[in-house]
Design a protein around this motif. Structure first.
Motif, mmCIF file in Angstrom:
data_model
loop_
_atom_site.group_PDB
_atom_site.id
_atom_site.type_symbol
_atom_site.label_atom_id
_atom_site.label_comp_id
_atom_site.label_asym_id
_atom_site.label_seq_id
_atom_site.Cartn_x
_atom_site.Cartn_y
_atom_site.Cartn_z
ATOM 1 N N GLY A 176 0.893 -1.291 0.035
ATOM 2 C CA GLY A 176 0.266 -0.038 0.080
ATOM 3 C C GLY A 176 0.879 1.289 -0.033
ATOM 4 N N LYS A 177 2.138 1.233 -0.531
ATOM 5 C CA LYS A 177 2.794 2.400 -0.652
ATOM 6 C C LYS A 177 2.196 3.653 -1.315
ATOM 7 N N LYS A 178 1.655 3.189 -2.374
ATOM 8 C CA LYS A 178 1.185 4.330 -3.585
ATOM 9 C C LYS A 178 -0.094 5.077 -2.627
ATOM 10 N N PHE A 179 -0.978 3.992 -2.072
ATOM 11 C CA PHE A 179 -2.197 4.596 -1.394
ATOM 12 C C PHE A 179 -1.769 5.504 -0.226
ATOM 13 N N PHE A 180 -0.771 5.004 0.560
ATOM 14 C CA PHE A 180 -0.205 5.813 1.751
ATOM 15 C C PHE A 180 0.455 6.957 1.174
ATOM 16 N N SER A 181 1.079 7.098 0.056
ATOM 17 C CA SER A 181 1.541 8.514 -0.352
ATOM 18 C C SER A 181 0.448 9.333 -0.567
ATOM 19 N N LYS A 182 -0.559 8.985 -1.339
ATOM 20 C CA LYS A 182 -1.742 9.718 -1.639
ATOM 21 C C LYS A 182 -2.203 10.231 -0.278
ATOM 22 N N HIS A 183 -2.414 9.201 0.450
ATOM 23 C CA HIS A 183 -3.226 9.746 1.778
ATOM 24 C C HIS A 183 -2.277 11.031 2.406
ATOM 25 N N ILE A 184 -0.875 11.016 2.595
ATOM 26 C CA ILE A 184 -0.212 11.996 3.037
ATOM 27 C C ILE A 184 -0.266 13.240 2.603
ATOM 28 N N ILE A 185 -0.435 13.250 0.988
ATOM 29 C CA ILE A 185 -0.703 14.425 0.011
ATOM 30 C C ILE A 185 -2.010 14.898 0.443
ATOM 31 N N LYS A 186 -2.995 13.810 0.512
ATOM 32 C CA LYS A 186 -4.282 14.460 0.732
ATOM 33 C C LYS A 186 -4.271 15.392 2.057
ATOM 34 N N MET A 187 -3.768 14.744 3.170
ATOM 35 C CA MET A 187 -3.627 15.270 4.575
ATOM 36 C C MET A 187 -3.278 16.867 4.385
ATOM 37 N N LEU A 188 -2.346 17.088 3.465
ATOM 38 C CA LEU A 188 -1.661 18.239 3.249
ATOM 39 C C LEU A 188 -2.592 18.996 2.299
ATOM 40 N N VAL A 189 -3.466 18.733 1.591
ATOM 41 C CA VAL A 189 -3.973 19.554 0.499
ATOM 42 C C VAL A 189 -5.690 19.569 0.781
ATOM 43 N N CYS A 190 -6.145 18.692 1.625
ATOM 44 C CA CYS A 190 -7.687 18.810 1.838
ATOM 45 C C CYS A 190 -8.125 19.992 2.369
ATOM 46 N N GLN A 191 -9.276 20.495 1.937
ATOM 47 C CA GLN A 191 -10.060 21.645 2.233
ATOM 48 C C GLN A 191 -10.778 21.581 3.691
ATOM 49 N N ASN A 192 -11.086 20.487 3.940
ATOM 50 C CA ASN A 192 -12.146 20.273 5.075
ATOM 51 C C ASN A 192 -11.269 20.084 6.485
ATOM 52 N N LYS A 193 -12.178 20.039 7.622
ATOM 53 C CA LYS A 193 -11.568 20.169 8.772
ATOM 54 C C LYS A 193 -10.881 18.743 8.980
ATOM 55 N N ASN A 194 -11.596 17.670 8.725
ATOM 56 C CA ASN A 194 -11.315 16.275 9.019
ATOM 57 C C ASN A 194 -10.434 15.845 7.960
ATOM 58 N N LYS A 195 -9.292 15.982 7.957
ATOM 59 C CA LYS A 195 -8.437 15.676 6.845
ATOM 60 C C LYS A 195 -7.878 14.106 7.002
ATOM 61 N N PRO A 196 -7.952 13.386 5.658
ATOM 62 C CA PRO A 196 -8.344 13.824 4.617
ATOM 63 C C PRO A 196 -9.869 13.505 4.375
ATOM 64 N N CYS A 197 -10.692 14.351 4.040
ATOM 65 C CA CYS A 197 -12.101 13.939 3.712
ATOM 66 C C CYS A 197 -12.349 13.030 2.539
ATOM 67 N N GLY A 198 -11.579 13.158 1.521
ATOM 68 C CA GLY A 198 -11.902 12.351 0.311
ATOM 69 C C GLY A 198 -13.033 12.675 -0.631
ATOM 70 N N ILE A 199 -13.499 14.011 -0.228
ATOM 71 C CA ILE A 199 -14.707 14.463 -1.029
ATOM 72 C C ILE A 199 -14.460 15.651 -1.651
ATOM 73 N N CYS A 200 -13.480 16.499 -0.932
ATOM 74 C CA CYS A 200 -13.510 17.990 -1.442
ATOM 75 C C CYS A 200 -12.569 17.819 -2.782
ATOM 76 N N ALA A 201 -12.653 19.051 -3.826
ATOM 77 C CA ALA A 201 -11.914 19.097 -4.887
ATOM 78 C C ALA A 201 -10.606 18.557 -4.810
ATOM 79 N N GLN A 202 -9.925 19.214 -3.928
ATOM 80 C CA GLN A 202 -8.491 18.727 -3.634
ATOM 81 C C GLN A 202 -8.088 16.907 -3.634
ATOM 82 N N CYS A 203 -9.089 16.465 -2.557
ATOM 83 C CA CYS A 203 -8.724 15.218 -2.360
ATOM 84 C C CYS A 203 -9.105 14.531 -3.774
ATOM 85 N N GLN A 204 -10.390 14.910 -4.451
ATOM 86 C CA GLN A 204 -10.799 13.986 -5.396
ATOM 87 C C GLN A 204 -9.684 14.032 -6.796
#
Ligand SMILES: [Zn+2]
Length: 325
Positions: free
Chosen positions: A38-66
């Protein structure tokens, strides 16, 4: 922690979270672990935590996460090995050099993901080293690797290392029960048991009957080798004498089992039943010998040696090693 790829990764995840919260997340992270962990998934997860626009990061639904999930984020650069030799050379990392001093488009950071970083040649590694020694504030490097020891010591000393290890069998079982309810409890237990703690392997075992059969057969072969049962070994290998790809998969599995046995002996790692049995019966040297035989089998196939001949050679080599263990 709902997504399957985060199984077994609580600790690395907490480390990343703490790094982000304190504003001291390293600008260069190395994610190491075997294929399917799951290295690929984990790296995406890190990035989403840094770019997510919602409070509960990563939300998975905001434009950035998508955008991250769909691999279309303009500030994420993915570098892969290329060419016949599947290496990452200066040419492959050129996009990083071209973008590193440019402001990000969408996010606060630019992310450079170097997939299979161990495949960087030394020129590429030295170029990356220069960049991670003095990275611009808005640049984050994520290196992923199955074999991080192949990286230059100077590079290794500059990155924050995060090892993604195997998950607990129970964790995998629980996940499979929840998400793959079409399968029987028995099948799920079997897949979790044989996955070596790798969720990717567990899912493909469950989904792919043929793969399950090959895995079973490879366990039989692995045991036949130590039992010195030439007739049975011949029989179980003979089943594959007409299917090159399957034979290759079979021997790869055997190699994996012996590698586990090796690590069990050398480092007292936790392992599957078959590997445990082997580790109790053979010396380190004999186990390494079998692993070499597996490699020679693969080499023979890649040099177009006939499959029957390659299987016979494999059989004889294994038998010889056991006789002289
Ligand atoms: Zn989000």
């Amino acid at each position: 922690m709902s997504s399957f790829e985060l199984i077994g990764k609580k600790e690395p995840l907490e480390n990343i979270k703490a790094g982000i919260a304190s504003g001291r997340l390293s600008h260069a992270v190395l994610l190491s672990g075997e294929k399917g962990v799951g290295k690929k998934f984990f790296s995406k997860h890190i990035i989403k935590m840094l770019v997510c626009q919602n409070k509960n990061k990563p939300c998975g639904i905001c434009a950035q996460c998508q955008k991250i999930d769909k691999d279309i984020h303009p500030d994420v650069f993915n570098i892969f090995p290329a060419g016949k030799s599947e290496t990452i050379g200066v040419k492959e990392i050129a996009p990083i050099k071209a973008s590193i001093n440019i402001k990000p488009n969408d996010a606060d950071f630019k992310f450079f993901i170097i997939n299979e970083a161990e495949r960087m040649n030394k020129y590429a590694q030295n170029a990356i080293l220069k960049m991670i020694e003095e990275p611009p504030e808005d640049s984050i490097f994520i290196l992923t690797s199955q074999n991080s020891q192949a990286l230059l010591a100077t590079v290794l000393s500059r990155v924050t290392k995060i090892a993604l290890g195997p998950a607990e069998k129970e964790e995998i079982e629980a996940f499979l029960k929840k998400n793959y309810s079409d399968f029987s409890n028995e099948e799920i237990k079997e897949a979790a048991k044989n996955s070596g703690g790798n969720i990717g392997t567990a899912i493909s075992l469950l989904q792919n009957e043929q793969e399950r059969e090959i895995l079973k057969d490879s366990q039989t072969v692995a045991i036949n080798i130590i039992e010195k049962d030439r007739a049975l070994l011949n029989l179980s290998l003979g089943k594959y004498s007409k299917q090159k790809t399957l034979a290759q998969n079979l021997v790869n599995n055997v190699k994996q089992i012996y590698r586990e046995a090796y690590f069990a002996l050398a480092e007292k790692d936790s392992i599957t039943e078959v590997a445990l049995k082997i580790s109790q019966r053979l010396s380190l040297k004999a186990i390494l010998g079998i692993i070499d035989s597996c490699d020679r089998f693969s080499e023979n196939l890649s040099r177009n040696v006939g499959l029957s001949l390659a299987l016979t050679a494999f059989e004889i080599e294994c038998a010889n090693i056991i006789d002289n263990k």
